[in-house]
Design a protein around this motif. Structure first.
Motif, short mmCIF file in Angstrom:
data_model
loop_
_atom_site.label_atom_id
_atom_site.label_comp_id
_atom_site.label_asym_id
_atom_site.label_seq_id
_atom_site.Cartn_x
_atom_site.Cartn_y
_atom_site.Cartn_z
N LEU A 293 -57.87 -2.94 -28.38
CA LEU A 293 -56.75 -3.42 -27.50
C LEU A 293 -55.18 -3.10 -28.21
CD1 LEU A 293 -58.27 -7.02 -27.10
CD2 LEU A 293 -58.10 -5.13 -25.42
N THR A 294 -55.23 -3.03 -29.45
CA THR A 294 -53.76 -2.66 -29.96
C THR A 294 -53.48 -1.08 -29.69
OG1 THR A 294 -54.00 -4.50 -31.49
CG2 THR A 294 -52.39 -2.84 -31.82
N GLY A 295 -54.75 -0.31 -29.92
CA GLY A 295 -54.18 0.97 -29.46
C GLY A 295 -53.95 1.40 -28.09
N LEU A 296 -54.46 0.56 -27.36
CA LEU A 296 -54.17 0.63 -25.61
C LEU A 296 -52.77 0.38 -25.67
CD1 LEU A 296 -55.49 1.46 -23.12
CD2 LEU A 296 -55.96 -0.86 -22.46
N MET A 297 -52.28 -0.68 -26.34
CA MET A 297 -50.80 -1.37 -25.90
C MET A 297 -49.91 -0.30 -26.63
SD MET A 297 -51.38 -4.02 -24.31
CE MET A 297 -49.61 -4.75 -24.27
N TRP A 298 -50.35 0.35 -27.46
CA TRP A 298 -49.50 1.35 -28.38
C TRP A 298 -49.36 2.85 -27.62
CZ3 TRP A 298 -51.33 6.17 -30.65
CH2 TRP A 298 -50.27 6.74 -31.29
N TYR A 299 -50.59 2.97 -27.05
CA TYR A 299 -50.64 4.32 -26.14
C TYR A 299 -49.57 4.35 -25.14
CZ TYR A 299 -52.36 7.75 -22.72
OH TYR A 299 -52.27 9.08 -21.97
N GLY A 300 -49.42 3.37 -24.57
CA GLY A 300 -48.44 3.34 -23.41
C GLY A 300 -47.09 3.69 -23.76
N PRO A 301 -46.28 3.06 -24.64
CA PRO A 301 -44.97 3.51 -25.05
C PRO A 301 -45.02 4.70 -25.71
CG PRO A 301 -45.32 1.15 -25.65
CD PRO A 301 -46.83 1.68 -25.16
N THR A 302 -46.00 5.15 -26.55
CA THR A 302 -46.23 6.60 -26.72
C THR A 302 -46.05 7.54 -25.87
OG1 THR A 302 -47.31 5.71 -28.91
CG2 THR A 302 -47.34 8.01 -28.32
N ALA A 303 -46.89 7.48 -24.83
CA ALA A 303 -46.69 8.31 -23.61
C ALA A 303 -45.57 8.50 -22.92
CB ALA A 303 -47.95 7.88 -22.66
N ALA A 304 -44.89 7.15 -22.83
CA ALA A 304 -43.58 7.00 -22.10
C ALA A 304 -42.45 7.96 -22.73
CB ALA A 304 -43.28 5.58 -22.11
N ILE A 305 -42.34 7.67 -24.25
CA ILE A 305 -41.36 8.52 -24.73
C ILE A 305 -41.62 9.93 -24.95
CG2 ILE A 305 -42.68 8.14 -27.16
CD1 ILE A 305 -38.76 8.17 -26.36
N LEU A 306 -43.07 10.35 -24.85
CA LEU A 306 -43.33 11.73 -24.97
C LEU A 306 -42.68 12.51 -23.50
CD1 LEU A 306 -46.89 11.86 -26.63
CD2 LEU A 306 -44.41 12.41 -27.77
N CYS A 307 -43.03 11.61 -22.51
CA CYS A 307 -42.55 12.16 -21.34
C CYS A 307 -41.16 11.89 -21.09
CB CYS A 307 -43.10 11.16 -19.93
SG CYS A 307 -45.19 11.27 -20.00
N ALA A 308 -40.44 11.23 -21.65
CA ALA A 308 -38.84 11.04 -21.60
C ALA A 308 -38.41 12.46 -22.22
CB ALA A 308 -38.60 9.73 -22.10
N ILE A 309 -39.09 12.60 -23.45
CA ILE A 309 -38.35 13.72 -23.94
C ILE A 309 -38.57 15.02 -23.38
CG2 ILE A 309 -38.86 15.29 -26.43
CD1 ILE A 309 -39.64 12.63 -27.82
N VAL A 310 -39.66 15.25 -22.78
CA VAL A 310 -39.96 16.49 -22.13
C VAL A 310 -39.04 16.54 -20.84
CG1 VAL A 310 -41.46 17.68 -20.69
CG2 VAL A 310 -42.29 16.60 -22.72
N ALA A 311 -38.79 15.42 -20.23
CA ALA A 311 -37.92 15.40 -19.06
C ALA A 311 -36.45 15.43 -19.39
CB ALA A 311 -38.08 14.05 -18.11
N GLU A 312 -35.97 14.79 -20.23
CA GLU A 312 -34.59 15.33 -20.74
C GLU A 312 -34.21 16.38 -21.26
OE1 GLU A 312 -32.16 13.18 -20.16
OE2 GLU A 312 -32.90 11.37 -19.91
N SER A 313 -35.45 17.04 -21.99
CA SER A 313 -35.12 18.43 -22.52
C SER A 313 -35.12 19.35 -21.47
CB SER A 313 -36.28 18.67 -23.46
OG SER A 313 -36.49 17.59 -24.74
N SER A 314 -36.00 19.14 -20.41
CA SER A 314 -36.02 20.04 -19.22
C SER A 314 -34.54 20.16 -18.46
CB SER A 314 -37.13 19.68 -18.09
OG SER A 314 -36.83 18.36 -17.81
N GLU A 315 -33.91 19.18 -18.65
CA GLU A 315 -32.47 19.40 -18.09
C GLU A 315 -31.30 19.85 -19.07
OE1 GLU A 315 -31.47 18.80 -14.83
OE2 GLU A 315 -33.65 18.36 -14.55
N GLY A 316 -31.78 20.14 -20.34
CA GLY A 316 -30.76 20.81 -21.24
C GLY A 316 -29.97 19.77 -22.01
N HIS A 317 -30.47 18.54 -21.98
CA HIS A 317 -29.76 17.55 -22.72
C HIS A 317 -30.12 17.39 -24.30
CE1 HIS A 317 -29.75 15.06 -18.61
NE2 HIS A 317 -29.03 16.01 -18.77
N THR A 318 -29.01 17.22 -25.00
CA THR A 318 -29.19 17.22 -26.49
C THR A 318 -29.35 15.78 -26.85
OG1 THR A 318 -26.92 16.92 -26.61
CG2 THR A 318 -27.75 19.19 -26.87
#
Length: 479
Positions: A293-318
């Motif tokens: 249960l804890t791993g499932l709750m931990w996986y959600g925010p982890t996937a969110a921050i990884l997707c946000a890093i890829v999305a912001e980096s694809s726009e050239g943001h620092t």
């Protein structure tokens, strides 16, 4: 001059009651019935209509008992006599029967009747219309009955057939000539020429305001162009750490490291030893449940921050401007993005696991992850759906930009190799620091996603420009 027998007038045979045709010219002459052969005299129906026959007096009269109201019937010839009631025995006087009234024959049934035209003998409808008398409506002044009068009745009076009142006939109003809705030739409607347009004199201050607005717009465009991130020659090498060493990425890394460490500790303790007692077995089961249960709750925010890093980096943001939500139910879309691409990219490793030793299947799985994971993830970002794993623009870049992809594959292999080497060093040198693998794995994932986002920016800038979509996607991902 007599014509053929009328089809609308008949008389009845006295013997067989057959209906025979009637000819007024043959009235009073003998004839023979065609059905029974009896000799008959053709009656004069016109005289019968002119002088209606008097009905015969009734043969019976009815009365009601004065005591019990029973209906009694007696002969008309016994009127004035007394009759005894059959029910109660009361004596009743037989009344005199009413005199029968002559039947009222409508005036339309007398005189000449309508007949049917023979074949091809009917006059033309226009001649019939002209021959018809011109009638106009008149209403009775007493009962309002509708009557029709002719022009010859003007100035006289008409008798109402219902109440018998006399109504004066006045001259009918003249008919208004109906005008044709069509416009005569030569009188069609024509549009008038438009008035000459006057050139408006624009005040000087309005021209000055327009010029100032155009200058302001041009300056704003230059400012936006100046603020737009400048892509270095190799964006996957230069400026990679600029986002990772700033907030809120550091805070996310620390929080996820703590949560991941707890999940790893629970999963490690969920495996009981061979000599474990009943309490140890129960403790291992509870650790397994809470770890899942804890791993499932931990996986959600982890996937969110990884997707946000890829999305912001694809726009050239620092810097990470749009920080994702740490709530589990708001990260379902990002979980699908990461989970779908990760499972599909590792399929080749699972496919060969039954045929080769696990070491080789692990190598095949790692190689397929390095090759397919970035392509699938960027495809889902481009299609803006976790199921959009095939994007023609992303998969086509493998052919259009092979050098870019080769450089990225080399860099990603180096990043993953460094992460695996650091994790193995922790296992070999300090087994008590086994849980330290979680922060190292998270740091490796952050760096890999940062390089992947910078590579998407580099790849998008090098490909032909695509028209802007009508609907703005959720994230400005690889476009």
């Amino acid at each position: 001059m007599s014509g053929p027998p009328s089809a609308n007038r008949r008389f009845v045979c006295d013997g067989c009651q057959a209906v025979l045709p009637y000819d007024p010219a043959q009235a009073g002459k003998p004839c023979r019935c065609g059905k029974c052969g009896k000799s008959l005299l053709i009656p004069n129906l016109d005289e019968q209509n002119d002088k209606p026959s008097q009905p015969e007096p009734p043969k019976f009269v009815e009365l009601w008992c004065r005591v019990c109201d029973t209906r009694l019937v007696a002969k008309s010839e016994d009127s004035g006599k007394k009759a005894k009631c059959t029910d109660c025995g009361a004596v009743n006087v037989i009344p005199t029967p009413r005199k029968p009234e002559a039947p009222r024959v409508p005036a339309a049934m007398q005189g000449p009747q309508y007949d049917v035209w023979e074949v091809d003998k009917a006059p033309e409808p226009e001649k019939q219309r002209v021959a018809q008398p011109k009638l106009f409506p008149i209403y009775c002044r007493v009962c309002g009955t509708l009557m029709y009068a002719e022009l010859k009745h003007v100035g006289g009076k008409l008798k109402c057939p219902d109440c018998g009142a006399l109504t004066a006939v006045k001259e009918p109003p003249k008919e208004v000539e109906k005008k044709s809705p069509l416009v005569p030739d030569g009188e069609e409607y024509k549009l008038s020429a438009p008035p000459p347009t006057r050139q408006k004199v624009v005040p000087e201050y309005i021209e000055r305001i327009k010029q100032e607005g155009q200058v302001a717009v041009a300056k704003e465009a230059e400012k936006l162009a100046a603020e737009r991130p400048k892509m270095p020659p190799l964006p996957t090498l230069n400026g990679v750490l600029s986002m990772l060493v700033r907030e809120p990425v550091i805070t996310w890394w620390v929080g996820l490291s703590v949560g991941g460490t707890v999940v790893a500790w629970l999963l490690i303790n969920s495996i009981p030893t061979a000599s474990a007692s009943g309490f140890a077995q129960m403790f291992a089961l509870m650790c397994r449940i809470f770890g899942f249960l804890t791993g499932l709750m931990w996986y959600g925010p982890t996937a969110a921050i990884l997707c946000a890093i890829v999305a912001e980096s694809s726009e050239g943001h620092t810097k990470l401007y749009a920080s994702p939500s740490p709530r589990f139910f708001e990260c379902l879309m990002e979980m699908l993005h990461i989970g779908t691409t990760l499972s599909l990219s590792c399929i080749p490793g699972f496919a060969v696991m039954k045929f080769v030793p696990w070491e080789y299947s692990f190598a095949v799985g790692g190689g397929s992850f390095l090759i397919f994971f970035p392509v699938l993830l960027l495809s889902t970002f481009h299609q803006n759906t976790p199921m959009g794993i095939f994007s023609l623009r992303v998969w086509g870049s493998l052919v259009l930009r092979p050098a870019h992809w080769l450089l990225f594959y080399v860099e990603s292999a180096i990043i993953l190799a460094i992460g695996i080497a650091a994790s193995m060093a922790i296992l070999v040198m300090a087994r008590e620091w086994l849980l330290g693998i979680v922060p190292v794995a998270l740091a490796t994932a952050f760096v890999y996603c940062r390089v992947l986002g910078r590579f998407a920016w580099w790849l998008a800038e090098s490909l032909p420009v695509k028209e802007k979509p009508e609907i703005e996607p959720r994230y400005k991902r690889f476009a």
